[in-house]
Design a protein around this motif. Structure first.
Motif, PDB file in Angstrom:
ATOM      1  N   GLU A 153     -73.089 -66.424  43.897  1.00  0.00           N
ATOM      2  CA  GLU A 153     -73.711 -65.102  44.006  1.00  0.00           C
ATOM      3  C   GLU A 153     -75.231 -65.210  44.090  1.00  0.00           C
ATOM      4  O   GLU A 153     -75.864 -64.487  44.863  1.00  0.00           O
ATOM      5  CB  GLU A 153     -73.328 -64.228  42.812  1.00  0.00           C
ATOM      6  CG  GLU A 153     -71.882 -63.796  42.782  1.00  0.00           C
ATOM      7  CD  GLU A 153     -71.040 -64.675  41.886  1.00  0.00           C
ATOM      8  OE1 GLU A 153     -69.943 -64.236  41.527  1.00  0.00           O
ATOM      9  OE2 GLU A 153     -71.472 -65.796  41.560  1.00  0.00           O
ATOM     10  N   THR A 162     -64.048 -60.543  46.239  1.00  0.00           N
ATOM     11  CA  THR A 162     -64.256 -61.643  45.286  1.00  0.00           C
ATOM     12  C   THR A 162     -64.198 -63.019  45.952  1.00  0.00           C
ATOM     13  O   THR A 162     -64.207 -64.042  45.269  1.00  0.00           O
ATOM     14  CB  THR A 162     -63.227 -61.589  44.139  1.00  0.00           C
ATOM     15  OG1 THR A 162     -61.903 -61.632  44.682  1.00  0.00           O
ATOM     16  CG2 THR A 162     -63.401 -60.337  43.303  1.00  0.00           C
ATOM     17  N   GLU A 179     -64.226 -67.058  44.731  1.00  0.00           N
ATOM     18  CA  GLU A 179     -62.920 -67.704  44.829  1.00  0.00           C
ATOM     19  C   GLU A 179     -62.903 -68.843  45.843  1.00  0.00           C
ATOM     20  O   GLU A 179     -62.124 -69.791  45.707  1.00  0.00           O
ATOM     21  CB  GLU A 179     -61.837 -66.669  45.134  1.00  0.00           C
ATOM     22  CG  GLU A 179     -61.628 -65.704  43.969  1.00  0.00           C
ATOM     23  CD  GLU A 179     -60.363 -64.888  44.080  1.00  0.00           C
ATOM     24  OE1 GLU A 179     -59.281 -65.479  44.264  1.00  0.00           O
ATOM     25  OE2 GLU A 179     -60.460 -63.649  43.986  1.00  0.00           O
ATOM     26  N   VAL A 233     -68.665 -57.797  39.395  1.00  0.00           N
ATOM     27  CA  VAL A 233     -68.144 -59.026  39.992  1.00  0.00           C
ATOM     28  C   VAL A 233     -68.192 -58.965  41.516  1.00  0.00           C
ATOM     29  O   VAL A 233     -68.336 -57.899  42.117  1.00  0.00           O
ATOM     30  CB  VAL A 233     -66.687 -59.305  39.542  1.00  0.00           C
ATOM     31  CG1 VAL A 233     -66.592 -59.416  38.030  1.00  0.00           C
ATOM     32  CG2 VAL A 233     -65.730 -58.242  40.077  1.00  0.00           C
ATOM     33  N   GLY A 234     -68.063 -60.150  42.126  1.00  0.00           N
ATOM     34  CA  GLY A 234     -67.949 -60.263  43.569  1.00  0.00           C
ATOM     35  C   GLY A 234     -69.176 -59.759  44.316  1.00  0.00           C
ATOM     36  O   GLY A 234     -70.314 -59.948  43.881  1.00  0.00           O
ATOM     37  N   SER A 279     -67.909 -53.634  36.734  1.00  0.00           N
ATOM     38  CA  SER A 279     -66.909 -53.197  37.715  1.00  0.00           C
ATOM     39  C   SER A 279     -65.774 -52.509  36.960  1.00  0.00           C
ATOM     40  O   SER A 279     -65.530 -52.792  35.788  1.00  0.00           O
ATOM     41  CB  SER A 279     -66.382 -54.400  38.502  1.00  0.00           C
ATOM     42  OG  SER A 279     -67.425 -55.016  39.240  1.00  0.00           O
ATOM     43  N   SER A 325     -58.333 -60.685  47.916  1.00  0.00           N
ATOM     44  CA  SER A 325     -58.969 -59.969  46.800  1.00  0.00           C
ATOM     45  C   SER A 325     -58.219 -58.695  46.418  1.00  0.00           C
ATOM     46  O   SER A 325     -58.778 -57.801  45.785  1.00  0.00           O
ATOM     47  CB  SER A 325     -60.432 -59.629  47.129  1.00  0.00           C
ATOM     48  OG  SER A 325     -61.164 -60.778  47.478  1.00  0.00           O
ATOM     49  N   THR A 355     -70.517 -63.601  34.503  1.00  0.00           N
ATOM     50  CA  THR A 355     -69.787 -63.706  35.773  1.00  0.00           C
ATOM     51  C   THR A 355     -70.659 -64.069  36.962  1.00  0.00           C
ATOM     52  O   THR A 355     -70.138 -64.318  38.046  1.00  0.00           O
ATOM     53  CB  THR A 355     -69.093 -62.363  36.079  1.00  0.00           C
ATOM     54  OG1 THR A 355     -70.065 -61.312  36.077  1.00  0.00           O
ATOM     55  CG2 THR A 355     -68.027 -62.046  35.049  1.00  0.00           C
ATOM     56  N   VAL A 410     -65.091 -51.939  42.395  1.00  0.00           N
ATOM     57  CA  VAL A 410     -65.346 -53.326  42.794  1.00  0.00           C
ATOM     58  C   VAL A 410     -65.997 -53.379  44.170  1.00  0.00           C
ATOM     59  O   VAL A 410     -66.797 -54.276  44.462  1.00  0.00           O
ATOM     60  CB  VAL A 410     -64.027 -54.135  42.777  1.00  0.00           C
ATOM     61  CG1 VAL A 410     -64.245 -55.545  43.304  1.00  0.00           C
ATOM     62  CG2 VAL A 410     -63.459 -54.198  41.364  1.00  0.00           C
ATOM     63  N   TYR A 456     -59.102 -64.973  40.145  1.00  0.00           N
ATOM     64  CA  TYR A 456     -60.412 -64.770  39.536  1.00  0.00           C
ATOM     65  C   TYR A 456     -60.358 -63.530  38.644  1.00  0.00           C
ATOM     66  O   TYR A 456     -60.499 -63.624  37.431  1.00  0.00           O
ATOM     67  CB  TYR A 456     -61.481 -64.638  40.612  1.00  0.00           C
ATOM     68  CG  TYR A 456     -62.866 -64.380  40.061  1.00  0.00           C
ATOM     69  CD1 TYR A 456     -63.525 -65.356  39.325  1.00  0.00           C
ATOM     70  CD2 TYR A 456     -63.504 -63.155  40.264  1.00  0.00           C
ATOM     71  CE1 TYR A 456     -64.791 -65.121  38.795  1.00  0.00           C
ATOM     72  CE2 TYR A 456     -64.764 -62.912  39.744  1.00  0.00           C
ATOM     73  CZ  TYR A 456     -65.403 -63.895  39.010  1.00  0.00           C
ATOM     74  OH  TYR A 456     -66.652 -63.658  38.484  1.00  0.00           O
ATOM     75  N   MET A 457     -60.078 -62.383  39.210  1.00  0.00           N
ATOM     76  CA  MET A 457     -60.056 -61.154  38.421  1.00  0.00           C
ATOM     77  C   MET A 457     -58.857 -61.130  37.472  1.00  0.00           C
ATOM     78  O   MET A 457     -57.770 -61.612  37.797  1.00  0.00           O
ATOM     79  CB  MET A 457     -59.996 -59.934  39.340  1.00  0.00           C
ATOM     80  CG  MET A 457     -61.275 -59.685  40.122  1.00  0.00           C
ATOM     81  SD  MET A 457     -61.251 -58.090  40.993  1.00  0.00           S
ATOM     82  CE  MET A 457     -59.911 -58.322  42.160  1.00  0.00           C
ATOM     83  N   THR A 483     -60.650 -69.486  35.187  1.00  0.00           N
ATOM     84  CA  THR A 483     -61.679 -68.446  35.201  1.00  0.00           C
ATOM     85  C   THR A 483     -61.944 -67.942  33.789  1.00  0.00           C
ATOM     86  O   THR A 483     -61.003 -67.763  33.009  1.00  0.00           O
ATOM     87  CB  THR A 483     -61.229 -67.265  36.082  1.00  0.00           C
ATOM     88  OG1 THR A 483     -60.806 -67.742  37.356  1.00  0.00           O
ATOM     89  CG2 THR A 483     -62.349 -66.259  36.271  1.00  0.00           C
TER      90      THR A 483
END
Length: 386
Positions: A241, A23, A27, A209-210, A151, A61, A236, A182, A86-87, A109
């Motif tokens: 990304e 992530t 982040e 995500v990520g 995820s 992460s 997200t 993830v 973040y998560m 977030t």
């Protein structure tokens, strides 16, 4: 109670954003947003003549590391104020630490909602501020048949539960739902892409995500799917990304967020210029970055008024406070510690930029428990972007 003056004459702020791991792509932008605000505040004399001092750790992460490092920040580094995560799985690790230690935590977030802590100031969108407007837009413009890909952790499962309920209200249906680790690579999406081809949904709703986001969008493109016909819509997927995905694979995909760096306002332009001056480019600025930025500024203003690290007094200073953020005017809701935020729907163009297509003109009061998820609520009425 800890004395308001730190040993070295500074105000310490714990910064918990991953610089490595799956992530880190998002982040890093959050960390930069926080550091930019700190730099701006200190260049103007700090808070009460004393600088804000970031105490930075890399949780890599790994959800458990956020909790361990939050404990370290408080017990070993003497920190009472923290920003990070973040998560949702990471936030859930930090939550019992900051509540037990009575620290104040800023969470910048978007998340699934259904949470309240007196020790948290929530700066990202909750479902009534992003899921409801996005569902309204997709049902109106693409159709009723949705395919969910996420995820495998708290936020995607809870976000999809909420989105499913919202879609039902608008006559939509979920025809497929899958979750992947993830750490999933591009090849991990092969079976899902075959199923998407078989079921032919009108739109895909992604809570991947990520790095998984990058892999999913690239795999979708390489499998021959055209996002301009059947897009991946997400809450997200942000500029960081999209930059990694590449414009060819990203064009046509949709995101709902309070802020996009293509917003052409004086406040946003100043924010982006300041970011570029500090970090060399504004290409990776995201909505979560903007949230970290305004949360640190709002904290500094509360500290300036209170001149104390008394958590209860600081919280009282923050609740109900407003700030002219890059996204527009925002406010911390005294009812629930969440933030009034703007709602915008944007689509990626051929250059890889998010272009805002619809927006709610005024900031939306946060409803973290989604008490009134009404698609016909006038507060969520989308208008053509100006």
């Amino acid at each position: 109670m800890m004395n308001s003056r730190e040993d070295n004459g500074s105000w310490k702020l714990g910064v918990l954003f991953s610089e490595t791991g799956v992530t880190s792509v998002i982040e890093k932008s959050q960390r930069n947003g926080a550091l930019l605000a700190i730099g701006e505040i200190n260049s103007k004399g700090g808070v009460g003549g004393r600088p804000l001092e970031p105490v930075i750790y890399d949780p890599r992460s790994i959800p458990e590391e956020y909790g361990r490092l939050a404990e370290k920040l408080i017990s070993e580094d003497g920190v009472r104020l923290l920003i990070g995560c973040y998560m949702s799985s990471a936030r859930k690790e930090v939550l019992p630490v900051i509540e037990r230690r009575n620290a104040l935590f800023f969470y910048p977030t978007l998340y699934e909602g259904f949470e309240y802590s007196p020790n948290v100031i929530y700066g990202g969108a909750c479902p009534n501020q992003n899921s409801v407007p996005l569902a309204s837009y997709l049902l109106e413009n693409y159709g009723t048949r949705f395919y969910f890909v996420g995820s495998d952790y708290i936020y995607p499962r809870e976000s999809n539960r909420v989105m499913r309920n919202i879609l039902r209200q608008g006559g939509g249906e979920v025809i497929g739902e899958h979750y992947l680790p993830v750490t999933v690579g591009k090849e991990g999406f092969a079976d899902i892409l075959l199923d998407i081809e078989r079921t032919k949904p009108d739109v895909i709703f992604s809570t991947v995500v990520g790095e998984g986001t990058i892999n999913f969008y690239q795999a979708y493109y390489e499998a021959g799917h055209d996002a301009r016909k059947v897009p991946i819509a997400s809450l997200t997927t942000n500029e960081a990304e999209i930059s990694a995905i590449g414009a060819k694979a990203a064009v046509g995909h949709i995101t709902a967020a309070p802020y996009f760096r293509t917003i052409n306002t004086a406040k946003s332009r100043r924010f982006l210029q300041s970011y570029a001056n500090m970090f060399g480019s504004d290409e990776l600025v995201t909505s979560c970055c903007e949230s970290a930025y305004f949360q640190v500024h709002m904290l500094a203003e509360a500290l300036e008024r209170e001149k104390s690290l008394d958590i209860e007094c600081l919280r009282e200073q923050l609740l109900g406070s407003t700030w002219d953020a890059p996204q527009g005017k925002i406010k911390i809701d005294p009812d629930n510690n969440h933030t009034y935020l703007h709602a915008r729907i944007a689509k990626v163009d051929s250059k890889g930029d998010f272009i805002v297509e619809r927006e709610v003109r005024r900031s939306i009061k946060p409803d973290p428990y989604l008490v009134t998820p009404d698609l016909n609520d006038r507060r969520f009425r989308l208008q053509q972007a100006s």
